[in-house]
Enzyme design. Structure first.
Site, PDB file in Angstrom:
ATOM      1  N   LEU A  38      20.380  95.635  52.167  1.00 13.41           N
ATOM      2  CA  LEU A  38      21.150  94.602  51.419  1.00 13.41           C
ATOM      3  C   LEU A  38      22.270  93.914  52.212  1.00 13.41           C
ATOM      4  O   LEU A  38      23.010  94.625  52.890  1.00 13.41           O
ATOM      5  CB  LEU A  38      21.563  95.023  50.040  1.00 13.41           C
ATOM      6  CG  LEU A  38      22.620  94.022  49.179  1.00 13.41           C
ATOM      7  CD1 LEU A  38      22.236  94.404  47.723  1.00 13.41           C
ATOM      8  CD2 LEU A  38      24.130  94.510  49.533  1.00 13.41           C
ATOM      9  N   LEU A  39      22.586  92.669  52.376  1.00  4.92           N
ATOM     10  CA  LEU A  39      23.600  92.106  52.794  1.00  4.92           C
ATOM     11  C   LEU A  39      24.474  91.400  51.714  1.00  4.92           C
ATOM     12  O   LEU A  39      24.012  91.005  50.761  1.00  4.92           O
ATOM     13  CB  LEU A  39      23.004  90.912  53.755  1.00  4.92           C
ATOM     14  CG  LEU A  39      24.160  89.992  54.432  1.00  4.92           C
ATOM     15  CD1 LEU A  39      23.601  89.576  55.764  1.00  4.92           C
ATOM     16  CD2 LEU A  39      24.400  88.887  53.687  1.00  4.92           C
ATOM     17  N   ASN A  40      25.700  91.581  52.042  1.00  2.34           N
ATOM     18  CA  ASN A  40      26.745  90.976  51.173  1.00  2.34           C
ATOM     19  C   ASN A  40      27.741  90.070  51.906  1.00  2.34           C
ATOM     20  O   ASN A  40      27.409  89.394  52.901  1.00  2.34           O
ATOM     21  CB  ASN A  40      27.238  91.432  49.682  1.00  2.34           C
ATOM     22  CG  ASN A  40      28.069  92.759  49.911  1.00  2.34           C
ATOM     23  OD1 ASN A  40      27.437  93.580  50.559  1.00  2.34           O
ATOM     24  ND2 ASN A  40      29.071  92.957  49.458  1.00  2.34           N
ATOM     25  N   ASP A  41      28.860  90.246  51.600  1.00  2.00           N
ATOM     26  CA  ASP A  41      30.024  89.417  52.106  1.00  2.00           C
ATOM     27  C   ASP A  41      30.090  89.386  53.682  1.00  2.00           C
ATOM     28  O   ASP A  41      29.793  90.118  54.681  1.00  2.00           O
ATOM     29  CB  ASP A  41      31.629  89.795  51.892  1.00  2.00           C
ATOM     30  CG  ASP A  41      31.587  90.260  50.499  1.00  2.00           C
ATOM     31  OD1 ASP A  41      30.733  90.437  49.801  1.00  2.00           O
ATOM     32  OD2 ASP A  41      32.690  91.085  50.171  1.00  2.00           O
ATOM     33  N   GLN A  57      28.771  92.686  55.172  1.00  2.64           N
ATOM     34  CA  GLN A  57      28.566  93.959  54.499  1.00  2.64           C
ATOM     35  C   GLN A  57      26.939  94.338  54.611  1.00  2.64           C
ATOM     36  O   GLN A  57      26.279  93.440  53.972  1.00  2.64           O
ATOM     37  CB  GLN A  57      29.230  93.776  53.176  1.00  2.64           C
ATOM     38  CG  GLN A  57      30.513  93.675  52.891  1.00  2.64           C
ATOM     39  CD  GLN A  57      31.236  95.083  53.060  1.00  2.64           C
ATOM     40  OE1 GLN A  57      31.221  95.739  52.084  1.00  2.64           O
ATOM     41  NE2 GLN A  57      31.850  95.175  54.224  1.00  2.64           N
ATOM     42  N   TYR A 100      34.285  98.601  53.570  1.00  3.31           N
ATOM     43  CA  TYR A 100      34.352  97.379  53.003  1.00  3.31           C
ATOM     44  C   TYR A 100      34.759  96.272  53.673  1.00  3.31           C
ATOM     45  O   TYR A 100      35.239  96.329  54.769  1.00  3.31           O
ATOM     46  CB  TYR A 100      35.207  97.410  51.422  1.00  3.31           C
ATOM     47  CG  TYR A 100      34.312  98.001  50.339  1.00  3.31           C
ATOM     48  CD1 TYR A 100      33.128  98.775  50.636  1.00  3.31           C
ATOM     49  CD2 TYR A 100      34.789  98.208  49.089  1.00  3.31           C
ATOM     50  CE1 TYR A 100      32.258  99.040  49.371  1.00  3.31           C
ATOM     51  CE2 TYR A 100      33.937  98.786  48.174  1.00  3.31           C
ATOM     52  CZ  TYR A 100      32.709  99.253  48.354  1.00  3.31           C
ATOM     53  OH  TYR A 100      31.908  99.766  47.304  1.00  3.31           O
ATOM     54  N   SER A 101      35.001  94.787  52.773  1.00  2.00           N
ATOM     55  CA  SER A 101      35.240  93.524  53.656  1.00  2.00           C
ATOM     56  C   SER A 101      36.432  93.634  54.225  1.00  2.00           C
ATOM     57  O   SER A 101      37.381  94.217  53.903  1.00  2.00           O
ATOM     58  CB  SER A 101      34.919  92.533  52.727  1.00  2.00           C
ATOM     59  OG  SER A 101      33.730  92.281  52.391  1.00  2.00           O
TER      60      SER A 101
HETATM   61  C1  FRU Z   1      32.860  91.229  47.331  1.00  2.00           C
HETATM   62  C2  FRU Z   1      33.092  92.734  47.364  1.00  2.00           C
HETATM   63  C3  FRU Z   1      34.428  93.121  48.204  1.00  2.00           C
HETATM   64  C4  FRU Z   1      34.325  94.434  48.871  1.00  2.00           C
HETATM   65  C5  FRU Z   1      32.656  94.430  49.195  1.00  2.00           C
HETATM   66  C6  FRU Z   1      31.859  95.658  49.169  1.00  2.00           C
HETATM   67  O1  FRU Z   1      31.613  91.037  46.999  1.00  2.00           O
HETATM   68  O2  FRU Z   1      32.966  93.422  46.230  1.00  2.00           O
HETATM   69  O3  FRU Z   1      35.604  93.111  47.104  1.00  2.00           O
HETATM   70  O4  FRU Z   1      34.944  94.681  49.700  1.00  2.00           O
HETATM   71  O5  FRU Z   1      31.954  93.334  48.247  1.00  2.00           O
HETATM   72  O6  FRU Z   1      30.729  95.721  49.605  1.00  2.00           O
END
Ligand code: FRU
Length: 481
Positions: A38-41, A57, A100-101
């Site tokens: 999974l990828l996020n920010d 992330q 985290y981010s």
């Molecule tokens: C936003 C968030 C950030 C956090 C990160 C964790 O999507 O919740 O606040 O640092 O994702 O993956």
């Protein structure tokens, strides 16, 4: 300490997933996406030693949120990206439940990376530390540990440091939650990037007419654009209101002026950045040419990521195409960076197309294409563009723009997002195998969404009730991923 996560384990995960992604019909052609998991920010977006770096992330071990690493890709032109070894692993006491981010800046020829170390104690309580890591080559990072602890008056929802240089000082904006459970953006100041002093609240609930505007604000970013100071932020806990705030969490901006001596921020109301289903946690950087460039997460924190069709192929989520930001006549414009045009080929043009109750326009398209249309003449009518299972509608009478897609979980159900739009002058549509980004009026409004259609449904159909005259261009988009 979480010694369980190693670079070797991440590499094995990537290798293991290769055969699956090779068969995936939804794999994107020109958007950054994870090779597994999974990828996020987007994080640490920066230009360093001749290359753009984007981190993100990344949980390489599941298609759900979990232990987050910083994945890493580099590019010379914002278009062709090369994945390089994972940059940060959650392997220290202060980041054991996730790196985290955060963000990156270049200082004295080194890359300084700031991120939030997320820690859960044995009772499941959260702790967060703002941490520093430094790199000489932009690939290998040396962790320096925590540089900021949570100050009094805030909960452990204190994260996502974005660092920038302004007025001869380094500044950091952070997303925060007060003990009264209100969202805020707080400021820190530093002379050397190591020692940081709390410099107060930039804005939040109770400031500038913001009452109960969310219980937590994530991922802030602050920069100048034209003659404005722009604060991007992602508030959580804002109820939907008409066409607004339809996603689980919001991503938008405050435009205003920062008083440079006191750093107080007078700003206008919150404006959403993107009206689509899948957009969150964007981050910007200023490049060598002075352009402000934004990349967003083409996703949102919706539950059930493991139900996305690509989860069957071992990955979920992606990043948007890099967008240039501009401030024009009181509006923030977002448009794909000009380098994107390098990917357009096989142009087909249709000049002065007239659509009405009898006449339509149908285009053959491949999996990844772009369409640009300019409206030459449109009286009281409704433009309808069907792209496989999705629909784009502009109703000039109601002055409403609508995007509809099939729901991922029940393909029979259509879901929609809207915005008010007084006039429509042009639309740019970037369609990739399983995503769509729609830019209206040169980027005055943007709709970003994932879409999952049957593999055989590739066509674009333009229809209208009432008469509309359009110029239409269509291209294939070259595959670079
Ligand atoms: C936003 C968030 C950030 C956090 C990160 C964790 O999507 O919740 O606040 O640092 O994702 O993956």
């Amino acid at each position: 300490m979480n010694n369980n996560v190693t670079k070797d384990m991440v590499c094995k995960q990537m290798e293991k997933n290769q055969p699956l992604i090779a068969r995936d019909p939804y794999r994107l052609h020109y958007h950054l996406m994870p090779s597994v998991g999974l990828l996020n920010d987007p994080n640490g977006f920066v230009f360093f030693k001749g290359k753009y770096h984007i981190f993100y992330q990344w949980n390489p071990f599941a298609v759900e949120h979990g232990v987050k690493c910083w994945g890493h890709s580099i590019s010379k032109d914002l278009i062709h990206w090369q994945e390089v070894p994972v940059a940060l692993l959650p392997d220290q006491w202060y980041d054991q439940n996730g790196c985290y981010s955060g963000s990156a800046v270049v200082y004295q020829n080194q890359l300084y990376v700031f991120y939030t170390g997320n820690v859960r104690d044995n009772e499941g309580n959260r702790q967060s530390y703002q941490c520093l890591a430094i790199s000489n080559d932009g690939i290998h990072f040396e962790k320096k540990g925590p540089i900021i602890q949570v100050p009094d008056g805030y909960t452990a929802h204190f994260r996502d440091p974005k660092v920038f240089y302004m007025n001869e000082a380094w500044w950091m904006v952070l997303g925060a939650q007060t003990e009264a459970k209100n969202g805020e953006v707080v400021l820190y100041r530093s002379a050397d990037l190591w020692n940081w002093t709390f410099a107060g609240t930039l804005t939040g609930n109770g400031h500038q007419g913001l009452d109960h505007f969310g219980y937590m604000w994530e991922c802030p970013d602050l920069f100048q654009l034209g003659n404005k100071d722009i604060l991007l932020v992602c508030p959580q806990g804002i109820p939907a209101q008409g066409f607004q705030y339809q996603n689980i969490y919001q991503s938008g901006y405050f435009a205003g002026e920062i008083e440079k001596k006191t750093m107080s921020f007078e700003h206008d109301a919150f404006v959403e950045l993107d009206r689509g289903f899948d957009f969150y946690a964007p981050q910007t950087m200023q490049d060598q040419e002075g352009r402000r460039i934004l990349i967003g997460w083409m996703g949102n924190a919706e539950e059930g990521s493991s139900q996305l069709p690509t989860a069957n192929y071992g990955w979920v989520h992606a990043l948007t195409v890099p967008r240039q930001l501009d401030w024009k006549d009181g509006t923030l414009l977002q448009y794909p960076v000009e380098e994107f045009q390098q990917l357009l080929e096989n142009e087909v043009r249709f000049n002065e197309v007239v659509l009405n109750a009898q006449q339509l326009l149908s285009l053959c398209v491949d999996k990844a294409f772009a369409v640009y249309l300019t409206v030459e003449d449109m009286k009281q009518s409704c433009l309808n563009i069907q792209i496989a299972g999705s629909q784009i509608i502009y109703d000039s009478l109601l002055k409403v723009f609508t995007f509809k897609r099939k729901s991922f979980t029940s393909y029979q159900t259509m879901e929609s997002r809207h915005c008010k739009l007084d006039t429509l002058s042009d639309i740019l549509i970037l369609k990739d195998t399983s995503s769509i980004e729609i830019f209206l009026n040169q980027g005055e409004e943007v709709f970003t969404s994932r879409v999952f259609d049957d593999k055989n449904e590739e066509s674009v159909l333009f229809t209208a009730d009432g008469e509309i005259k359009l110029d239409v261009k269509k291209w294939d988009v070259r595959r670079v991923m």
